[in-house]
Every structure is written in structure tokens, then in C-alpha cells.
Design a protein around this motif. Structure first.
Motif, PDB file in Angstrom:
ATOM      1  N   LEU A 274       0.837  -1.195   0.000  1.00  0.00           N
ATOM      2  CA  LEU A 274       0.000   0.000   0.000  1.00  0.00           C
ATOM      3  C   LEU A 274       0.876   1.251   0.000  1.00  0.00           C
ATOM      4  CD1 LEU A 274      -2.979   0.923   0.172  1.00  0.00           C
ATOM      5  CD2 LEU A 274      -2.718   0.968   2.661  1.00  0.00           C
ATOM      6  N   ARG A 275       0.617   2.110  -0.965  1.00  0.00           N
ATOM      7  CA  ARG A 275       1.332   3.387  -1.040  1.00  0.00           C
ATOM      8  C   ARG A 275       0.319   4.519  -0.959  1.00  0.00           C
ATOM      9  NH1 ARG A 275       5.717   6.337  -2.146  1.00  0.00           N
ATOM     10  NH2 ARG A 275       7.179   4.593  -2.098  1.00  0.00           N
ATOM     11  N   ARG A 276       0.707   5.584  -0.240  1.00  0.00           N
ATOM     12  CA  ARG A 276      -0.189   6.725  -0.035  1.00  0.00           C
ATOM     13  C   ARG A 276      -0.645   7.313  -1.370  1.00  0.00           C
ATOM     14  NH1 ARG A 276      -0.918   8.542   5.640  1.00  0.00           N
ATOM     15  NH2 ARG A 276      -2.327  10.293   5.461  1.00  0.00           N
ATOM     16  N   LYS A 277       0.277   7.514  -2.271  1.00  0.00           N
ATOM     17  CA  LYS A 277      -0.060   7.953  -3.613  1.00  0.00           C
ATOM     18  C   LYS A 277       1.045   7.512  -4.561  1.00  0.00           C
ATOM     19  CE  LYS A 277       1.918  12.628  -3.419  1.00  0.00           C
ATOM     20  NZ  LYS A 277       1.653  14.056  -3.696  1.00  0.00           N
ATOM     21  N   PHE A 278       0.738   7.599  -5.836  1.00  0.00           N
ATOM     22  CA  PHE A 278       1.675   7.155  -6.854  1.00  0.00           C
ATOM     23  C   PHE A 278       2.954   7.992  -6.833  1.00  0.00           C
ATOM     24  CE2 PHE A 278       3.094   7.793 -11.342  1.00  0.00           C
ATOM     25  CZ  PHE A 278       3.644   6.536 -11.521  1.00  0.00           C
ATOM     26  N   SER A 587      -1.835  31.028 -11.482  1.00  0.00           N
ATOM     27  CA  SER A 587      -2.540  31.911 -12.392  1.00  0.00           C
ATOM     28  C   SER A 587      -2.804  31.183 -13.704  1.00  0.00           C
ATOM     29  CB  SER A 587      -1.706  33.166 -12.651  1.00  0.00           C
ATOM     30  OG  SER A 587      -2.396  34.075 -13.500  1.00  0.00           O
ATOM     31  N   TYR A 588      -3.589  31.831 -14.559  1.00  0.00           N
ATOM     32  CA  TYR A 588      -3.753  31.386 -15.937  1.00  0.00           C
ATOM     33  C   TYR A 588      -2.900  32.305 -16.808  1.00  0.00           C
ATOM     34  CZ  TYR A 588      -7.535  28.113 -14.931  1.00  0.00           C
ATOM     35  OH  TYR A 588      -8.259  27.034 -14.486  1.00  0.00           O
ATOM     36  N   LEU A 589      -1.981  31.722 -17.566  1.00  0.00           N
ATOM     37  CA  LEU A 589      -1.041  32.491 -18.365  1.00  0.00           C
ATOM     38  C   LEU A 589      -1.386  32.402 -19.845  1.00  0.00           C
ATOM     39  CD1 LEU A 589       2.309  31.478 -16.627  1.00  0.00           C
ATOM     40  CD2 LEU A 589       0.759  33.352 -16.054  1.00  0.00           C
ATOM     41  N   PRO A 590      -1.097  33.456 -20.607  1.00  0.00           N
ATOM     42  CA  PRO A 590      -1.383  33.436 -22.045  1.00  0.00           C
ATOM     43  C   PRO A 590      -0.721  32.245 -22.724  1.00  0.00           C
ATOM     44  CG  PRO A 590      -0.836  35.652 -21.341  1.00  0.00           C
ATOM     45  CD  PRO A 590      -0.546  34.757 -20.173  1.00  0.00           C
ATOM     46  N   TYR A 591      -1.399  31.701 -23.717  1.00  0.00           N
ATOM     47  CA  TYR A 591      -0.909  30.521 -24.428  1.00  0.00           C
ATOM     48  C   TYR A 591       0.508  30.748 -24.959  1.00  0.00           C
ATOM     49  CZ  TYR A 591      -0.633  26.686 -27.781  1.00  0.00           C
ATOM     50  OH  TYR A 591      -0.245  25.566 -28.476  1.00  0.00           O
ATOM     51  N   ASP A 592       1.347  29.760 -24.731  1.00  0.00           N
ATOM     52  CA  ASP A 592       2.728  29.799 -25.201  1.00  0.00           C
ATOM     53  C   ASP A 592       3.211  28.363 -25.353  1.00  0.00           C
ATOM     54  OD1 ASP A 592       5.375  31.557 -25.426  1.00  0.00           O
ATOM     55  OD2 ASP A 592       5.859  29.762 -24.259  1.00  0.00           O
ATOM     56  N   GLU A 593       3.811  28.037 -26.470  1.00  0.00           N
ATOM     57  CA  GLU A 593       4.264  26.670 -26.736  1.00  0.00           C
ATOM     58  C   GLU A 593       5.276  26.192 -25.706  1.00  0.00           C
ATOM     59  OE1 GLU A 593       2.116  25.197 -30.063  1.00  0.00           O
ATOM     60  OE2 GLU A 593       3.565  24.270 -28.726  1.00  0.00           O
ATOM     61  N   LEU A 594       6.196  27.062 -25.300  1.00  0.00           N
ATOM     62  CA  LEU A 594       7.204  26.678 -24.317  1.00  0.00           C
ATOM     63  C   LEU A 594       6.560  26.404 -22.957  1.00  0.00           C
ATOM     64  CD1 LEU A 594      10.145  29.108 -25.200  1.00  0.00           C
ATOM     65  CD2 LEU A 594       9.909  26.684 -25.765  1.00  0.00           C
ATOM     66  N   LEU A 595       5.552  27.210 -22.599  1.00  0.00           N
ATOM     67  CA  LEU A 595       4.843  26.983 -21.347  1.00  0.00           C
ATOM     68  C   LEU A 595       4.126  25.640 -21.386  1.00  0.00           C
ATOM     69  CD1 LEU A 595       3.674  27.847 -18.611  1.00  0.00           C
ATOM     70  CD2 LEU A 595       1.878  29.071 -19.860  1.00  0.00           C
ATOM     71  N   LEU A 596       3.523  25.344 -22.509  1.00  0.00           N
ATOM     72  CA  LEU A 596       2.808  24.079 -22.672  1.00  0.00           C
ATOM     73  C   LEU A 596       3.757  22.900 -22.488  1.00  0.00           C
ATOM     74  CD1 LEU A 596      -0.169  23.502 -23.403  1.00  0.00           C
ATOM     75  CD2 LEU A 596       0.575  23.140 -25.742  1.00  0.00           C
ATOM     76  N   GLN A 597       4.941  22.987 -23.066  1.00  0.00           N
ATOM     77  CA  GLN A 597       5.934  21.920 -22.938  1.00  0.00           C
ATOM     78  C   GLN A 597       6.454  21.821 -21.508  1.00  0.00           C
ATOM     79  OE1 GLN A 597       8.996  22.491 -25.890  1.00  0.00           O
ATOM     80  NE2 GLN A 597       7.510  22.800 -27.540  1.00  0.00           N
ATOM     81  N   ALA A 598       6.653  22.975 -20.865  1.00  0.00           N
ATOM     82  CA  ALA A 598       7.177  22.971 -19.500  1.00  0.00           C
ATOM     83  C   ALA A 598       6.198  22.348 -18.513  1.00  0.00           C
ATOM     84  CB  ALA A 598       7.507  24.399 -19.072  1.00  0.00           C
ATOM     85  N   LEU A 599       4.914  22.614 -18.717  1.00  0.00           N
ATOM     86  CA  LEU A 599       3.907  22.069 -17.807  1.00  0.00           C
ATOM     87  C   LEU A 599       3.719  20.572 -18.012  1.00  0.00           C
ATOM     88  CD1 LEU A 599       1.207  24.888 -17.936  1.00  0.00           C
ATOM     89  CD2 LEU A 599       2.760  24.354 -16.060  1.00  0.00           C
ATOM     90  N   GLY A 600       3.860  20.109 -19.252  1.00  0.00           N
ATOM     91  CA  GLY A 600       3.723  18.677 -19.515  1.00  0.00           C
ATOM     92  C   GLY A 600       2.290  18.198 -19.488  1.00  0.00           C
ATOM     93  N   LEU A 601       1.426  18.905 -18.739  1.00  0.00           N
ATOM     94  CA  LEU A 601       0.024  18.522 -18.609  1.00  0.00           C
ATOM     95  C   LEU A 601      -0.134  17.048 -18.260  1.00  0.00           C
ATOM     96  CD1 LEU A 601      -1.487  20.634 -21.512  1.00  0.00           C
ATOM     97  CD2 LEU A 601      -1.755  21.000 -19.072  1.00  0.00           C
ATOM     98  N   SER A 602       0.661  16.570 -17.295  1.00  0.00           N
ATOM     99  CA  SER A 602       0.596  15.165 -16.875  1.00  0.00           C
ATOM    100  C   SER A 602      -0.727  14.893 -16.194  1.00  0.00           C
ATOM    101  CB  SER A 602       1.739  14.854 -15.900  1.00  0.00           C
ATOM    102  OG  SER A 602       1.566  13.572 -15.371  1.00  0.00           O
ATOM    103  N   ALA A 603      -1.329  13.730 -16.534  1.00  0.00           N
ATOM    104  CA  ALA A 603      -2.608  13.362 -15.941  1.00  0.00           C
ATOM    105  C   ALA A 603      -2.458  12.679 -14.600  1.00  0.00           C
ATOM    106  CB  ALA A 603      -3.381  12.448 -16.875  1.00  0.00           C
ATOM    107  N   ILE A 604      -1.207  12.410 -14.173  1.00  0.00           N
ATOM    108  CA  ILE A 604      -0.968  11.781 -12.877  1.00  0.00           C
ATOM    109  C   ILE A 604      -0.026  12.682 -12.080  1.00  0.00           C
ATOM    110  CG2 ILE A 604       0.003   9.799 -11.671  1.00  0.00           C
ATOM    111  CD1 ILE A 604      -2.569   9.184 -13.050  1.00  0.00           C
ATOM    112  N   GLU A 605      -0.455  13.100 -10.935  1.00  0.00           N
ATOM    113  CA  GLU A 605       0.408  13.902 -10.092  1.00  0.00           C
ATOM    114  C   GLU A 605       1.314  12.944  -9.327  1.00  0.00           C
ATOM    115  OE1 GLU A 605      -2.477  17.734  -9.281  1.00  0.00           O
ATOM    116  OE2 GLU A 605      -1.693  16.579  -7.622  1.00  0.00           O
ATOM    117  N   ALA A 606       2.596  13.022  -9.612  1.00  0.00           N
ATOM    118  CA  ALA A 606       3.532  12.074  -9.017  1.00  0.00           C
ATOM    119  C   ALA A 606       4.238  12.677  -7.824  1.00  0.00           C
ATOM    120  CB  ALA A 606       4.566  11.652 -10.055  1.00  0.00           C
ATOM    121  N   ASP A 607       4.507  11.846  -6.840  1.00  0.00           N
ATOM    122  CA  ASP A 607       5.320  12.246  -5.696  1.00  0.00           C
ATOM    123  C   ASP A 607       6.771  12.071  -6.109  1.00  0.00           C
ATOM    124  OD1 ASP A 607       6.494  12.755  -3.303  1.00  0.00           O
ATOM    125  OD2 ASP A 607       5.870  10.877  -2.349  1.00  0.00           O
ATOM    126  N   ALA A 608       7.297  13.080  -6.788  1.00  0.00           N
ATOM    127  CA  ALA A 608       8.647  12.988  -7.347  1.00  0.00           C
ATOM    128  C   ALA A 608       9.701  13.317  -6.312  1.00  0.00           C
ATOM    129  CB  ALA A 608       8.768  13.930  -8.537  1.00  0.00           C
TER     130      ALA A 608
END
Length: 608
Positions: A274-278, A587-608
Motif C-alpha cells: 500500500l502506497r499513499r499515492k503514486f 494563475s492562468y497564463l497566455p498561451y505559449d508553446e514553451l509553457l505548454l511543454q514545460a507544464l507537460g500537462l501530466s494526468a498523474i500527479e507524481a510524488d517525485a
């Protein structure tokens, strides 16, 4: 049941034999039997008492260890006035106490409602009300949700301390410590099984919440029989036994962890890590350290691991079980991490039918070689008109190979078997909304899944998408109506239209909101972010915003979403300002390709 004409020539003869075996196992527990989860648990304690049931961090809890604590919980529940048939809700993260409370309460015949630990405010109040709970056991880690909630006065809220995540004194003021004190002073001797004598296999055992089109959580009923059968079927399907070690990092309040993992491990007398989260960084370390053999997945987890690791160490993982793994990701997984059995499936918490790929056929969620031996049907659906296609007699039309349709489950009403039953929700109205009647002939009834599937010429099925306004993101169902209601009172907003958009490389859809501001009002991205953080769980907050000059409405003033979804957040298709949610900047920031890549938009929040 009427033969709908869907006939497929089997590609693999052994598939039907496997299905027949699963069907026989599924009906092993009779509806009127005096046999419950508590009885199954006691059998395993008697047989595997010293065998590890839970491994949590550096702790090892044997079947007997967990049983002793569960006995104390059962006695404390009785002392606090709970009896067989009562409902008690619980809000706990993944930790050993989740099982102590769960198995303790079933020993006295109490129905347990598993509350989503991320839900707060009106959704939390509604979830508790929908369950009919007499009391709520609140983990200290969830205290802040209950402290901030309104309308819970008069409800018994019992604290269960958490040394790992202590709450502040203000959040603890609304919680009663009497239950925890009763546990610690109670005897660890077993309680009398006669206390649950009125409970049979078909009685409700647990309530698991699933999002609906109303936007508020619905409490799906899981009987003892259905829970036990799901574990027995999966044990046979994956050939599990006592030597197996299951990895559980999905939240236990979800059906996948509460049923697929726990019921299967218990059926086999196996061990659960059992793990608290992924944790993406700890995944393969955990597999190797604990010698894990079986892992429950969702597709996003597999993609996350593939992106994080170049390869895997020598490991013990023999199979993974779950949903959301497409053919491309499937092949990548095997290539990078080595050959193993992958049991991709399809179903739902409240489903009366399901599929499971037992052939290791990449990308498929299961196979039907003989339609006469399943209660699943696939029917044609007009997505543009949002309605079923019907024949000249007014009946629904079965799909042929290659056609996309909605999956339905024929409702079987038999006092002698549990398979095919639709147990529904605590709300009779919500239950009725999921039932279609007179589908292929007068008098029949089917459970409506809301899922679009298709199958090929060899009978292999593939998940396509969800129908309607509910979409999945970060493994959670998100209701567009719920999000719109939560954010509708934002200052200066005239109209908000919420929908899901596809994100390349990610399963499901991310939330996007098209916003029309009131005349003379400007959009405040920081204030809007603050509102989303206050009103919604992270997974439900819109990842993208689109500021529109006007709303796209039908003649009946219903919001159109099809064109918005097709355009998504592509700046070349959207000639209007687009914003991206950035939790780092709050915040919500204006659309930017580099921002999109930096965020990754991962669907799983990992305990990194």
C-alpha cells in the motif's frame, strides 16, 4: 434475451473456455447466502494468519494483525451505536487504518461509504447526504475539508488521527475523538458473527461514488456478492495465488483499488503493498524492494512511467491489470520494460457487465467470441443528434464490426444468481436514469454505460470515448455542469461553457472553459485561478481557458460544444485569447508553446 444477430467467428478457441470459467466463478456466491466480506476475511485469517496482508513503508501487517485491529474497530462501532444495516461514511487516504475500519465495520454488518478525499464543500455535503450515513469517520489528513464544510451540523464526525499528516487545531475542533478512544480500549477478540445475521450476500456492502451528469457525486451500491465475485473472477483470470504481491497506489475510495486489487488479493490470500499515492521515482524501486508481481494501472500511469524511465531494472512484475492502455503505449511498455501479461479491461463501478482482455491482444479491452454467452450489447448512436438510432419497429440497432456504439448491459433479474444484476445507486431516480427499457423487444431492460466502444472482425473490443458532458482526466470523471456551477459566480463572468478537449499523448480529456465576460469587465487570471483552487479539485479545474466575444447557443438556448471541442486549444483554429493553467504561478497564463511543454500537462500527479 433476444438474439441481436451479432455473431463473430472466434479467433482463439481458448477465449470462450476462459469466459465460461469466469462466468461459473462469478455465480459461485448465491444471493441469499449468509456469506459476506467479513466471512471471506475470516476464512483468510484462519488460513493465512501469519502471512503478510499489508506492507506499508517499512511496516508489515499480517492477516492476523489487521484482524485484531479490525475487531477493535468493530467493538468501538458497536459502542458508538452502529448496528447491522447502518451506513457509516469514511474519508481516509491510503494507509493501514483504511482496511482496519473497513473490515471492522463489515464484521458488524455496517455499510461503508468511501468518500473521495479530494471532495469538499457542497459536493462533500451531498455525498454524505446521498449515502444516508449516520456518522463519518474522518482521517486527520482530511480534517480541513470537514472544518470548512457547511451544513454538517448534527452529523457525528469521528476523528481517526494520522501521524503522517497532522491537522491544525482549528480543523480538528469539529471532530470527536470518542471513536478513536473506544478503538484503543476495546478488546481485539472477534465479535459474534450473529451481529450480522440479517446481512446476506446480496445486501449492500460498500458505496463507491461516481460522477454523474447532474454534476454531484452518486453513491453506487456494491453488494457483498458482487464484490466477492469480482475478486474470485479476477483471481481465476490472472491465476493469482498466495505468493503474489499486489501494488496498490490508486486511491482506495475508487473502485479499481477497492475492488480489483483488494478483492482479488483477498480471494487469493495474497499480499498488498500500500502506497499513499503514486510515486514515479519510487515505482520500480518499490517493485524490486517488495518483489511485487501484480500492479493495477490506468493508462496515464503507464505513459508517465514510459516518459520517466529509459528502461526497468530486473524485476518481479508478472502482470498488470487496468484500463486505458492503447496499442501504441502497450507495445512501448513491453519493449521498454519486458514481456509480461497485460489484462486490459472495460467496465464501471456500477456496471452489470464488463470485458477483460485475457489474450494479451495489444490495445483491446476484451473479446466476445459468442454473443449468446454475454449480456453485453453494442448499439448504434448518433453523436451529432445525441440519440439512439432505431429500426422501423422503434427498437435499437446492434452495431456491426467496425461501427462505434454505446455499450449496454442486459439486466438479469434472477433470485438464484448475481451475474447481470444492476444494483444501481442509493438514489432511485439516478438508478432509473441509467436504465433503458424496450431496447430489442418489449419488456427488456439494459444498463446504459455512456461509453462508446467498437469491435473488430475477430471480436476484439476497443474503448473509444465517453458520451455526453462527462469526461475523464487524471483518472477521475469530471462533470462539465459541476465545474460550470462551481465557477459560475466568478466576478465579471457572464457565461461559462465547460467541455473536454483532447491532449496529444494523454488519455481522456482535459477541461477547457469558454468564457464570455460581462460588458465593461476584464478577465483577471489570478483571481480566476484562486477561485478554481477554492471550489474544485485539481483534476476538475479547467486546464485551458478561451475568452469569447459571444456564446454559441442553440435555438433553445443550449450551449454548443462540438465545434469548441474540435478546435480545442489550437491557436490556429481559435481566433480568440487562450490561457493555460499554471499551478506554479498560481494563475492562468497566455498561451505559449514553451509553457505548454514545460507544464507537460501530466494526468498523474507524481510524488517525485
Amino acid at each position: 434475451m433476444k438474439d441481436t444477430g451479432q455473431v463473430i467467428i472466434p479467433k482463439r478457441a481458448e477465449t470462450q473456455a476462459k469466459m465460461d470459467e469466469r462466468s461459473a466463478v462469478a455465480n459461485r456466491v448465491c444471493p441469499d447466502a449468509a456469506y459476506t466480506i467479513a466471512d471471506r476475511w475470516q476464512e483468510r485469517v484462519d488460513k493465512h494468519g501469519n502471512h503478510p496482508f499489508l506492507l506499508y513503508g517499512d511496516q508489515s501487517h499480517s492477516y492476523r494483525d489487521v484482524d485484531c485491529r479490525a475487531n477493535q474497530v468493530a467493538r468501538a462501532a458497536l459502542a458508538m451505536g452502529l448496528t447491522a444495516g447502518d451506513v457509516c461514511a469514511m474519508a481516509l487516504e491510503n494507509r493501514p487504518d483504511f482496511y482496519h475500519v473497513w473490515f471492522g465495520l463489515v464484521k458488524v454488518g455496517v455499510v461503508i461509504a468511501f468518500l473521495n478525499t479530494q471532495v469538499s464543500g457542497n459536493a462533500l455535503k451531498h455525498a454524505i447526504s446521498a449515502s444516508g450515513a449516520r456518522a463519518v469517520i474522518v482521517g486527520e489528513e482530511c480534517a480541513h475539508h470537514f472544518s470548512a464544510a457547511e451544513g454538517l451540523q448534527g452529523l457525528q464526525l469521528w476523528l481517526l488521527p494520522d501521524e503522517e499528516k497532522p491537522a491544525n487545531s482549528t480543523d480538528l475542533e469539529c471532530l470527536d475523538e470518542a471513536f478513536y478512544q473506544a478503538i484503543n480500549t476495546a478488546s481485539a477478540e472477534p465479535v459474534d458473527a450473529q451481529l450480522r445475521a440479517s446481512i446476506t450476500a446480496e445486501s449492500p456492502a460498500i458505496l463507491i461514488y461516481t460522477s454523474g451528469t447532474t454534476g454531484l457525486p452518486k453513491a453506487a451500491i456494491y453488494s457483498h456478492m458482487r464484490w466477492l465475485s469480482s475478486g474470485d473472477v479476477m483471481e481465476v483470470s490472472i491465476k493469482a495465488d498466495q505468493r503474489d504481491v499486489f501494488y496498490c497506489f490508486l486511491p482506495l475510495y475508487h473502485g479499481a483499488a477497492a475492488t480489483s486489487v483488494t478483492s482479488t488479493a483477498l480471494s487469493a490470500g495474497a499480499t498488498i503493498v500500500l502506497r499513499r499515492k503514486f510515486s514515479v521515482r519510487r515505482f520500480w524501486d518499490d517493485v524490486c524492494d517488495y518483489q511485487i508481481t501484480v500492479c493495477q494501472y490506468i493508462g496515464e500511469i503507464c505513459r508517465y512511467l514510459l516518459n520517466f524511465y529509459d528502461n526497468a531494472p530486473m524485476h518481479s512484475l508478472r502482470c498488470i491489470v487496468g484500463a486505458g492502455l492503447n496499442e501504441h503505449t502497450w507495445q512501448q511498455w513491453i519493449t521498454k520494460f519486458g514481456q509480461m501479461d497485460i489484462y486490459e479491461g472495460w467496465g464501471a463501478t456500477e456496471a452489470n457487465t464488463n470485458l477483460l482482455n485475457m489474450d494479451n491482444y495489444p490495445g483491446s479491452c476484451g473479446r466476445i467470441p459468442d454473443w449468446s454467452k454475454t449480456n453485453l450489447r453494442l448499439v448504434r448512436f448518433d453523436l451529432e443528434r445525441n440519440e439512439y438510432l432505431r429500426d422501423e419497429q422503434g427498437y435499437l440497432i446492434p452495431c456491426e464490426a467496425g461501427e462505434i456504439g454505446e455499450a449496454l448491459g442486459y439486466i438479469i433479474s434472477s433470485p438464484d444468481m448475481g451475474g447481470g444484476r444492476f444494483e444501481g445507486y442509493t438514489s432511485a431516480e439516478a438508478t432509473e436514469q441509467k436504465i433503458l427499457r424496450n431496447v430489442f423487444q418489449q419488456g427488456d431492460s439494459f444498463w446504459r454505460s455512456g461509453d462508446l466502444l467498437k469491435f473488430d472482425d475477430n471480436g476484439y473490443f476497443y474503448f473509444v470515448d465517453r458520451l455526453g458532458d462527462t469526461f475523464r482526466w487524471k483518472s477521475e470523471n469530471v462533470s462539465t455542469q459541476e465545474v460550470a456551477i462551481a465557477l459560475g459566480d466568478a466576478e465579471g463572468i457572464e457565461l461559462i461553457n465547460v467541455y473536454g478537449v483532447q491532449v496529444p499523448g494523454h488519455e481522456g480529456r482535459a477541461g477547457m472553459a469558454a468564457i464570455v465576460m460581462q460588458k465593461g469587465c476584464g478577465f483577471d487570471p489570478e483571481a480566476f485561478y484562486t477561485l478554481t483552487a477554492k471550489k474544485l479539485p485539481d483534476y476538475a479545474a479547467p486546464q485551458f481557458l478561451r475568452l469569447c466575444q459571444s456564446a454559441d447557443l442553440t435555438s433553445t438556448f443550449k450551449l454548443r460544444k462540438i465545434d469548441l471541442q474540435k478546435q480545442g486549444y489550437d491557436p490556429e483554429l481559435c481566433q480568440e485569447p487562450i490561457y493555460i493553467r499554471d499551478s506554479r504561478a498560481k494563475s492562468y497564463l497566455p498561451y505559449d508553446e514553451l509553457l505548454l511543454q514545460a507544464l507537460g500537462l501530466s494526468a498523474i500527479e507524481a510524488d517525485a
